[in-house]
Design an enzyme around this catalytic site. Structure first.
Site, short mmCIF file in Angstrom:
data_model
loop_
_atom_site.label_atom_id
_atom_site.label_comp_id
_atom_site.label_asym_id
_atom_site.label_seq_id
_atom_site.Cartn_x
_atom_site.Cartn_y
_atom_site.Cartn_z
N GLU A 107 0.82 -1.20 0.00
CA GLU A 107 0.00 0.00 0.00
C GLU A 107 0.86 1.26 0.00
O GLU A 107 1.96 1.27 0.54
CB GLU A 107 -0.89 0.02 1.26
CG GLU A 107 -1.93 -1.10 1.24
CD GLU A 107 -2.85 -1.06 2.45
OE1 GLU A 107 -4.06 -1.30 2.26
OE2 GLU A 107 -2.40 -0.83 3.58
N CYS A 120 3.24 8.73 1.12
CA CYS A 120 3.77 7.82 2.12
C CYS A 120 4.00 6.48 1.42
O CYS A 120 3.04 5.86 0.96
CB CYS A 120 2.75 7.70 3.26
SG CYS A 120 3.23 6.53 4.53
N CYS A 127 6.94 -6.25 7.26
CA CYS A 127 8.05 -5.67 8.01
C CYS A 127 8.53 -6.70 9.01
O CYS A 127 7.72 -7.43 9.59
CB CYS A 127 7.59 -4.41 8.74
SG CYS A 127 8.94 -3.54 9.59
N CYS A 131 7.19 -4.54 15.78
CA CYS A 131 6.67 -3.63 16.81
C CYS A 131 5.22 -4.03 17.08
O CYS A 131 4.41 -4.10 16.14
CB CYS A 131 6.77 -2.19 16.33
SG CYS A 131 8.47 -1.71 15.92
N CYS A 134 1.99 -2.03 15.80
CA CYS A 134 1.93 -1.64 14.38
C CYS A 134 1.31 -2.77 13.56
O CYS A 134 1.74 -3.92 13.66
CB CYS A 134 3.34 -1.33 13.89
SG CYS A 134 3.45 -1.03 12.11
N CYS A 362 -0.48 6.20 9.88
CA CYS A 362 0.75 5.55 10.33
C CYS A 362 0.47 4.25 11.06
O CYS A 362 -0.34 4.19 11.97
CB CYS A 362 1.51 6.46 11.28
SG CYS A 362 2.54 7.62 10.41
#
Ligand code: SAH
Length: 370
Positions: A107, A120, A127, A131, A134, A362
């Site tokens: 995305e 962005c 990833c 974390c 997230c 975010c």
């Protein structure tokens, strides 16, 4: 829009196809020579791509028709297939879901403001930094994006702006933030290659300013040092989220490898060397990292290194991810946290939450909705 049967499609093996965007200027010249064309054709092709935003080789009308087919096949394969688009903020925030050649999803989010537009972008599919607050981190790393797959997100956004699809503007992108999916410094070479193409002036690149490009990182210290040595005045953002190791170990697990002190030293050095103010990202999580004591701790941590000129704290209201125990701070705690930092003289801003209602803010990019 017709929905593609994405998740059921077996990933194709192998690397993403080679593209013009994977090559530097010399390699582009070599590639056209290898196709039996004179060198000057490389600049001509780049002018089509970066000035005219055309990436369909059949439309390169200043090139002999006979070679366009082969050129398209060899160096302009389709990298991003548009799957789905969601808009928010009266059409000024657009989240696009893309499918890559191997059915991997990714995305990017385009945000238009009155006098600029920001994209962005993603540097990895998924990833590996894990974390826990997230959404991207929850799915793990699928794979690194190629240099061309990163760059192609920029071209697609510039094409969208140029076509007038985003209300109120037809200009070019001003800012890029590596705050989509992935840890950019864990895919260093591809990210730097893509950045060089963004910076390169016409006809060989998008001609953007380094100041308009923000690399956001969990804090891979050796890579921060490497980035510093590139001599590019890129903006660096550090996802700190906690002022002490015990809490940061939990929120940003790579902290166990490069702890708070080391990472803050690294960005301090980056700021001194590049003369660029570093942004300290801090997602506000209710009763986790949002107390006045923690704000004092944060101020102490940053002040230990001297003058404030080099740092700026950017507070991000947490966008809660489904199933996570973390949630956004109370407004009153947010206020008290900001007041505390301001009293200590720390420059601080609260990030807006563009796109949060379309899971486009975010930490919300997961590409799992299809
Ligand atoms: N891996 C890089 C860039 C991607 S995330 C990094 O961590 O910096 C971009 C920013 O969004 C980071 O500051 C990240 O910590 C933050 N973020 C992640 N999840 C979030 C969430 N649920 N709510 C608010 N911000 C989040």
């Amino acid at each position: 829009m017709k929905q593609l049967p994405l998740v059921f499609e077996a990933p194709k093996r192998g690397k993403p196809p080679k593209h013009w965007f994977d090559l530097d200027i010399d390699e582009r010249r070599e590639a056209v020579v290898a196709m039996g064309l004179p060198k000057f054709r490389a600049d001509q092709i780049s002018r089509q791509v970066f000035d005219r935003l055309e990436d369909d080789a059949e439309q390169f009308t200043d090139l002999p028709a006979a070679i366009r087919g082969e050129l398209g096949e060899q160096l302009f394969p389709n990298l991003l297939t548009h799957v789905q688009q969601q808009t928010a903020d009266a059409g000024r925030t657009v989240k696009t879901l893309w499918r890559l050649h191997d059915a991997t999803l990714l995305e990017s989010v385009l945000m238009r403001y009155p006098s600029r537009s920001t994209l962005c972008i993603s540097s990895q599919a998924g990833c590996g930094m894990a974390c826990p607050f997230c959404a991207t981190g929850q799915g793990g790393l699928k794979r690194n994006l190629s240099q061309a797959e990163i760059t192609a997100q920029v071209l697609a956004a510039d094409q969208a702006l140029a076509s007038g699809a985003i209300p109120g503007t037809t200009g070019r992108l001003n800012n890029i933030v590596f705050m989509g999916m992935g840890e950019p410094l864990a895919n260093y070479n591809a990210v730097l290659g893509a950045i060089r193409t963004m910076l390169e002036p016409s006809p060989n690149g998008f001609g953007m300013s380094a100041r308009g490009i923000t690399v956001s990182t969990v804090g891979l210290v050796p890579r921060i040092q490497q980035l510093m040595d590139e001599g590019l005045p890129l903006t660096l953002a550090l996802s700190l989220h906690a002022p002490v190791d015990e809490l940061r170990d939990e929120l940003v697990p790579i902290n166990t490898r490069w702890p708070v002190d080391e990472v803050v030293d690294a960005v301090w050095n980056y700021a001194e060397k590049t003369k660029r103010r570093v942004s300290i990202e801090y997602a506000m999580m209710r009763d986790i990292n949002d107390s006045v004591e923690q704000a004092e701790e944060l101020a102490r941590l940053l002040k230990r290194r001297g003058d404030w000129g080099w740092v700026h704290v950017n507070l991000i209201p947490l966008n809660p991810t489904p199933g996570s125990k973390w949630t956004a701070s109370r407004k009153s705690d947010e206020r008290a946290f900001i007041d505390t930092l301001e009293r200590r003289g720390v420059p601080v801003t609260l990030r807006d939450t563009r796109g949060s209602e379309i899971d486009g803010a975010c930490g919300q990019l997961a590409a799992a909705a299809v």
